[in-house]
Motif scaffolding. Structure first.
Motif, PDB file in Angstrom:
ATOM      1  N   CYS A   1     -60.576  65.473  79.725  1.00  0.00           N
ATOM      2  CA  CYS A   1     -59.201  65.360  79.227  1.00  0.00           C
ATOM      3  C   CYS A   1     -59.103  65.570  77.722  1.00  0.00           C
ATOM      4  N   ALA A   2     -60.201  65.488  77.004  1.00  0.00           N
ATOM      5  CA  ALA A   2     -60.169  65.470  75.542  1.00  0.00           C
ATOM      6  C   ALA A   2     -59.521  66.724  74.973  1.00  0.00           C
ATOM      7  N   ALA A   3     -58.574  66.526  74.040  1.00  0.00           N
ATOM      8  CA  ALA A   3     -57.913  67.658  73.380  1.00  0.00           C
ATOM      9  C   ALA A   3     -57.159  67.152  72.161  1.00  0.00           C
ATOM     10  N   VAL A   4     -56.996  68.024  71.181  1.00  0.00           N
ATOM     11  CA  VAL A   4     -56.154  67.744  70.020  1.00  0.00           C
ATOM     12  C   VAL A   4     -55.194  68.908  69.849  1.00  0.00           C
ATOM     13  N   MET A   5     -54.172  68.708  69.001  1.00  0.00           N
ATOM     14  CA  MET A   5     -53.123  69.714  68.877  1.00  0.00           C
ATOM     15  C   MET A   5     -52.625  69.736  67.438  1.00  0.00           C
ATOM     16  N   ALA A   6     -52.071  70.860  67.016  1.00  0.00           N
ATOM     17  CA  ALA A   6     -51.457  70.980  65.692  1.00  0.00           C
ATOM     18  C   ALA A   6     -50.196  71.817  65.799  1.00  0.00           C
ATOM     19  N   TYR A   7     -49.103  71.301  65.225  1.00  0.00           N
ATOM     20  CA  TYR A   7     -47.832  72.021  65.189  1.00  0.00           C
ATOM     21  C   TYR A   7     -47.715  72.844  63.910  1.00  0.00           C
ATOM     22  N   GLY A   8     -47.006  73.953  64.004  1.00  0.00           N
ATOM     23  CA  GLY A   8     -46.705  74.748  62.821  1.00  0.00           C
ATOM     24  C   GLY A   8     -46.696  76.226  63.148  1.00  0.00           C
TER      25      GLY A   8
ATOM     26  N   LEU B   1     -39.224  69.206  69.225  1.00  0.00           N
ATOM     27  CA  LEU B   1     -39.459  68.539  67.953  1.00  0.00           C
ATOM     28  C   LEU B   1     -38.422  67.433  67.791  1.00  0.00           C
ATOM     29  N   SER B   2     -38.875  66.260  67.411  1.00  0.00           N
ATOM     30  CA  SER B   2     -37.952  65.147  67.227  1.00  0.00           C
ATOM     31  C   SER B   2     -37.206  65.295  65.907  1.00  0.00           C
ATOM     32  N   ARG B   3     -36.285  64.390  65.647  1.00  0.00           N
ATOM     33  CA  ARG B   3     -35.550  64.386  64.380  1.00  0.00           C
ATOM     34  C   ARG B   3     -36.298  63.618  63.290  1.00  0.00           C
ATOM     35  N   THR B   4     -37.430  63.028  63.650  1.00  0.00           N
ATOM     36  CA  THR B   4     -38.237  62.290  62.681  1.00  0.00           C
ATOM     37  C   THR B   4     -39.015  63.265  61.807  1.00  0.00           C
ATOM     38  N   THR B   5     -38.834  63.177  60.512  1.00  0.00           N
ATOM     39  CA  THR B   5     -39.525  64.093  59.609  1.00  0.00           C
ATOM     40  C   THR B   5     -40.925  63.573  59.281  1.00  0.00           C
ATOM     41  N   THR B   6     -41.777  64.493  58.871  1.00  0.00           N
ATOM     42  CA  THR B   6     -43.143  64.112  58.517  1.00  0.00           C
ATOM     43  C   THR B   6     -43.684  65.065  57.461  1.00  0.00           C
ATOM     44  N   PRO B   7     -44.444  64.555  56.498  1.00  0.00           N
ATOM     45  CA  PRO B   7     -45.125  65.458  55.570  1.00  0.00           C
ATOM     46  C   PRO B   7     -46.282  66.143  56.292  1.00  0.00           C
ATOM     47  N   PRO B   8     -46.832  67.191  55.706  1.00  0.00           N
ATOM     48  CA  PRO B   8     -47.993  67.832  56.339  1.00  0.00           C
ATOM     49  C   PRO B   8     -49.107  66.816  56.588  1.00  0.00           C
TER      50      PRO B   8
ATOM     51  N   GLY C   1     -51.763  67.198  64.520  1.00  0.00           N
ATOM     52  CA  GLY C   1     -51.577  67.727  63.182  1.00  0.00           C
ATOM     53  C   GLY C   1     -50.191  68.328  63.087  1.00  0.00           C
ATOM     54  N   ASN C   2     -49.605  68.308  61.903  1.00  0.00           N
ATOM     55  CA  ASN C   2     -48.217  68.758  61.821  1.00  0.00           C
ATOM     56  C   ASN C   2     -47.950  69.480  60.503  1.00  0.00           C
ATOM     57  N   TYR C   3     -47.511  70.725  60.628  1.00  0.00           N
ATOM     58  CA  TYR C   3     -47.186  71.551  59.462  1.00  0.00           C
ATOM     59  C   TYR C   3     -45.833  72.232  59.675  1.00  0.00           C
ATOM     60  N   ILE C   4     -44.972  71.532  60.401  1.00  0.00           N
ATOM     61  CA  ILE C   4     -43.641  72.062  60.663  1.00  0.00           C
ATOM     62  C   ILE C   4     -42.540  71.128  60.169  1.00  0.00           C
ATOM     63  N   GLY C   5     -42.944  69.918  59.750  1.00  0.00           N
ATOM     64  CA  GLY C   5     -41.995  69.016  59.099  1.00  0.00           C
ATOM     65  C   GLY C   5     -41.288  68.026  59.996  1.00  0.00           C
ATOM     66  N   ARG C   6     -41.406  68.180  61.332  1.00  0.00           N
ATOM     67  CA  ARG C   6     -40.783  67.251  62.275  1.00  0.00           C
ATOM     68  C   ARG C   6     -41.806  66.849  63.334  1.00  0.00           C
TER      69      ARG C   6
ATOM     70  N   LYS D   1     -48.948  79.008  58.788  1.00  0.00           N
ATOM     71  CA  LYS D   1     -48.779  77.793  57.988  1.00  0.00           C
ATOM     72  C   LYS D   1     -49.802  76.715  58.320  1.00  0.00           C
ATOM     73  N   ILE D   2     -50.436  76.828  59.481  1.00  0.00           N
ATOM     74  CA  ILE D   2     -51.470  75.853  59.845  1.00  0.00           C
ATOM     75  C   ILE D   2     -52.738  76.182  59.072  1.00  0.00           C
ATOM     76  N   PRO D   3     -53.301  75.237  58.303  1.00  0.00           N
ATOM     77  CA  PRO D   3     -54.522  75.529  57.549  1.00  0.00           C
ATOM     78  C   PRO D   3     -55.625  76.044  58.469  1.00  0.00           C
ATOM     79  N   PRO D   4     -56.358  77.075  58.035  1.00  0.00           N
ATOM     80  CA  PRO D   4     -57.393  77.649  58.896  1.00  0.00           C
ATOM     81  C   PRO D   4     -58.383  76.618  59.429  1.00  0.00           C
ATOM     82  N   GLU D   5     -58.752  75.657  58.590  1.00  0.00           N
ATOM     83  CA  GLU D   5     -59.740  74.675  59.035  1.00  0.00           C
ATOM     84  C   GLU D   5     -59.175  73.777  60.142  1.00  0.00           C
ATOM     85  N   VAL D   6     -57.857  73.524  60.102  1.00  0.00           N
ATOM     86  CA  VAL D   6     -57.230  72.729  61.157  1.00  0.00           C
ATOM     87  C   VAL D   6     -57.173  73.547  62.449  1.00  0.00           C
ATOM     88  N   PHE D   7     -56.740  74.789  62.343  1.00  0.00           N
ATOM     89  CA  PHE D   7     -56.678  75.676  63.512  1.00  0.00           C
ATOM     90  C   PHE D   7     -58.055  75.783  64.170  1.00  0.00           C
TER      91      PHE D   7
END
Length: 275
Positions: free
Chosen positions: A84-91, A259-266, A192-197, A95-101
């Motif tokens: 089941c193990a998995a991680v995810m990044a939005y953006g 995407l929710s209405r809750t904002t988030t920094p990168p 991970g989040n690079y889309i702001g929400r 805009k997603i940093p290469p190391e995160v991707f």
């Protein structure tokens, strides 16, 4: 039954661990957070099952090999490996940093490869065993702003299909794929989040217990694949046969519903470290 579960600290992995424990099975719980795994292990024991905690980063091949060896050493064999193990990044892709991707791919693709190889090698020795990979509806379609995760799930689906052909030579060994639709688990908020929400599961949102029921069904009656979510076929058909309409609709729908209405920094979220 001896069941090893990666990604067991939350979401589908945790729910499956509790369900197996309630049947009286022994579960070996793998994940990056010892604290979270200890908590899930206590819940499993409360439900009548035996639980072994095995902190593991699936992106590390040697740690996964140790996990399978530990299962056999502690329990005598391994009947099911549920990955089941998995991680995810939005953006947006650029805009997603290469190391995160790249880390998402290491966990989600390489981690699946490591789990599959270690399990199947052991199953071949035993002459039986069941590998269950958790894919996703996005392994058959491509929503925006989740490119690394989408890429990884397409890879998981492809690997599962190739392995299913190969294991036919060993009748006691099975490979199954579970493909959930939108399920309410922490993966969206922890991404991970690079889309702001902050992300959220887009409707229609399914219950994790339905995925667990599918997994238990597969252990009792092995099948190639189970899709979980009534809307999955509709979305896949739109993606395959109405690509222009799909592309026109999916971006605004994703922004509104995924995407929710809750904002988030990168943030790296839990891509590199558990949260």
């Amino acid at each position: 039954m001896i069941v090893t579960i990666t990604g067991a600290s939350s979401g589908i992995g945790r729910a499956a661990a509790l369900a197996f424990a309630a049947r009286g099975d022994t579960v070996v719980l793998a994940g990056r957070s010892r604290t979270s795994l200890d908590r899930v292990a206590a819940e499993c024991r409360d439900r009548g099952g035996e639980a072994v905690v095995a902190p593991t980063d699936v992106a590390d091949r040697q740690q996964v090999e140790v996990l399978v060896d530990l299962t056999v050493a502690r329990c005598g064999r391994i009947d099911v490996l549920l990955h089941c193990a998995a991680v995810m990044a939005y953006g947006e892709f650029t805009k997603i940093p290469p190391e995160v991707f790249e880390r998402v791919l290491r966990v989600d693709i390489d981690g699946t490869v490591h789990a599959a190889r270690a399990a199947l090698q052991r199953f071949e020795e035993q002459g039986e065993g069941h590998l269950i990979l958790v894919g996703s509806v996005v392994g058959k379609m491509a929503p925006p702003f989740m490119s690394a995760y989408v890429m990884s799930k397409w890879a998981v689906h492809g690997l599962a299909r190739a392995l299913q052909a190969e294991v036919r030579a060993t009748p006691g060994v099975h490979v199954s794929l579970v493909a959930p639709g939108s399920i309410d688990t922490p993966v969206y908020q922890n991404a991970g989040n690079y889309i702001g929400r902050v992300g959220q599961p887009p409707p229609p949102v399914g219950d994790v217990d339905k995925v667990t029921a599918a997994i238990l069904s597969l252990t009792d009656h092995p099948r190639r694949e189970l899709s979980v979510g009534w809307a999955n076929p509709v979305m896949i058909l739109g993606f395959r046969y109405l690509p222009a309409a799909y592309d026109a609709l999916v971006v605004p729908l994703m922004k509104r519903l995924g995407l929710s209405r809750t904002t988030t920094p990168p943030t790296e979220g839990n891509v590199f470290e558990p949260r």
